[in-house]
Scaffold this motif. Sequence first.
Motif, PDB file in Angstrom:
ATOM      1  N   MET A  36      30.358   1.309 -10.846  1.00 22.74           N
ATOM      2  CA  MET A  36      29.655   0.460 -11.690  1.00 22.74           C
ATOM      3  C   MET A  36      29.196  -0.860 -10.739  1.00 22.74           C
ATOM      4  O   MET A  36      28.061  -1.346 -11.211  1.00 22.74           O
ATOM      5  CB  MET A  36      30.167   0.076 -12.827  1.00 22.74           C
ATOM      6  CG  MET A  36      30.178   1.142 -13.985  1.00 22.74           C
ATOM      7  SD  MET A  36      31.301   1.082 -15.449  1.00 22.74           S
ATOM      8  CE  MET A  36      30.155  -0.552 -16.331  1.00 22.74           C
ATOM      9  N   LEU A  90      25.981  -0.350  -8.861  1.00 24.52           N
ATOM     10  CA  LEU A  90      24.727  -0.285  -9.709  1.00 24.52           C
ATOM     11  C   LEU A  90      24.009  -1.773  -9.598  1.00 24.52           C
ATOM     12  O   LEU A  90      24.400  -2.882  -9.523  1.00 24.52           O
ATOM     13  CB  LEU A  90      24.967  -0.016 -11.279  1.00 24.52           C
ATOM     14  CG  LEU A  90      25.480   1.301 -11.432  1.00 24.52           C
ATOM     15  CD1 LEU A  90      25.835   1.298 -13.121  1.00 24.52           C
ATOM     16  CD2 LEU A  90      24.720   2.327 -11.301  1.00 24.52           C
ATOM     17  N   GLU A 113      21.374  -1.104 -18.519  1.00 24.70           N
ATOM     18  CA  GLU A 113      20.896   0.126 -19.058  1.00 24.70           C
ATOM     19  C   GLU A 113      22.457   0.830 -19.748  1.00 24.70           C
ATOM     20  O   GLU A 113      22.585   1.050 -20.730  1.00 24.70           O
ATOM     21  CB  GLU A 113      20.100   0.912 -18.421  1.00 24.70           C
ATOM     22  CG  GLU A 113      19.430   2.038 -19.187  1.00 24.70           C
ATOM     23  CD  GLU A 113      18.536   3.004 -18.440  1.00 24.70           C
ATOM     24  OE1 GLU A 113      18.252   4.044 -18.959  1.00 24.70           O
ATOM     25  OE2 GLU A 113      18.224   2.602 -17.253  1.00 24.70           O
ATOM     26  N   LEU A 114      23.366   0.935 -18.557  1.00 24.58           N
ATOM     27  CA  LEU A 114      24.392   1.588 -19.125  1.00 24.58           C
ATOM     28  C   LEU A 114      25.191   0.862 -20.111  1.00 24.58           C
ATOM     29  O   LEU A 114      25.742   1.539 -20.982  1.00 24.58           O
ATOM     30  CB  LEU A 114      25.286   1.655 -17.560  1.00 24.58           C
ATOM     31  CG  LEU A 114      26.776   2.143 -17.850  1.00 24.58           C
ATOM     32  CD1 LEU A 114      26.382   3.838 -18.447  1.00 24.58           C
ATOM     33  CD2 LEU A 114      27.289   2.397 -16.379  1.00 24.58           C
TER      34      LEU A 114
END
Length: 107
Positions: free
Chosen positions: A87, A90, A97-98
């Motif tokens: 993460m 990202l 979005e996640l």
Amino acid sequence: MMTFSDVQITFELDQGELSAWIEQQWVRPLRQGEGWHFDDGDVARLQLICELKRQMAVNDEAMPLVLELLDQLYATRATLDHLRHAMDRLSEPALAELMGLLGKEAG
């Protein structure tokens, strides 16, 4: 690496007790020739077993369950750590979005 006798002395274990722990696969040292050799992971597990038995009074019947649950907990922690590192890589939009999909706000 520690030898069988090193472990006995360090953890104040008799030969039968340590042999039983190996036989029951509570600890899995490397067998080399006639002797056992314990790596750092084995030594940490032995420390844990000693603490569970001596300080928390976990008996031999409960020990396999306790060790299995702890192994599962450690595996979950490792998985979460890998996820956190992924993460961190990202982009902000992808992370947002996640987090939205997970039902949380990105922070």
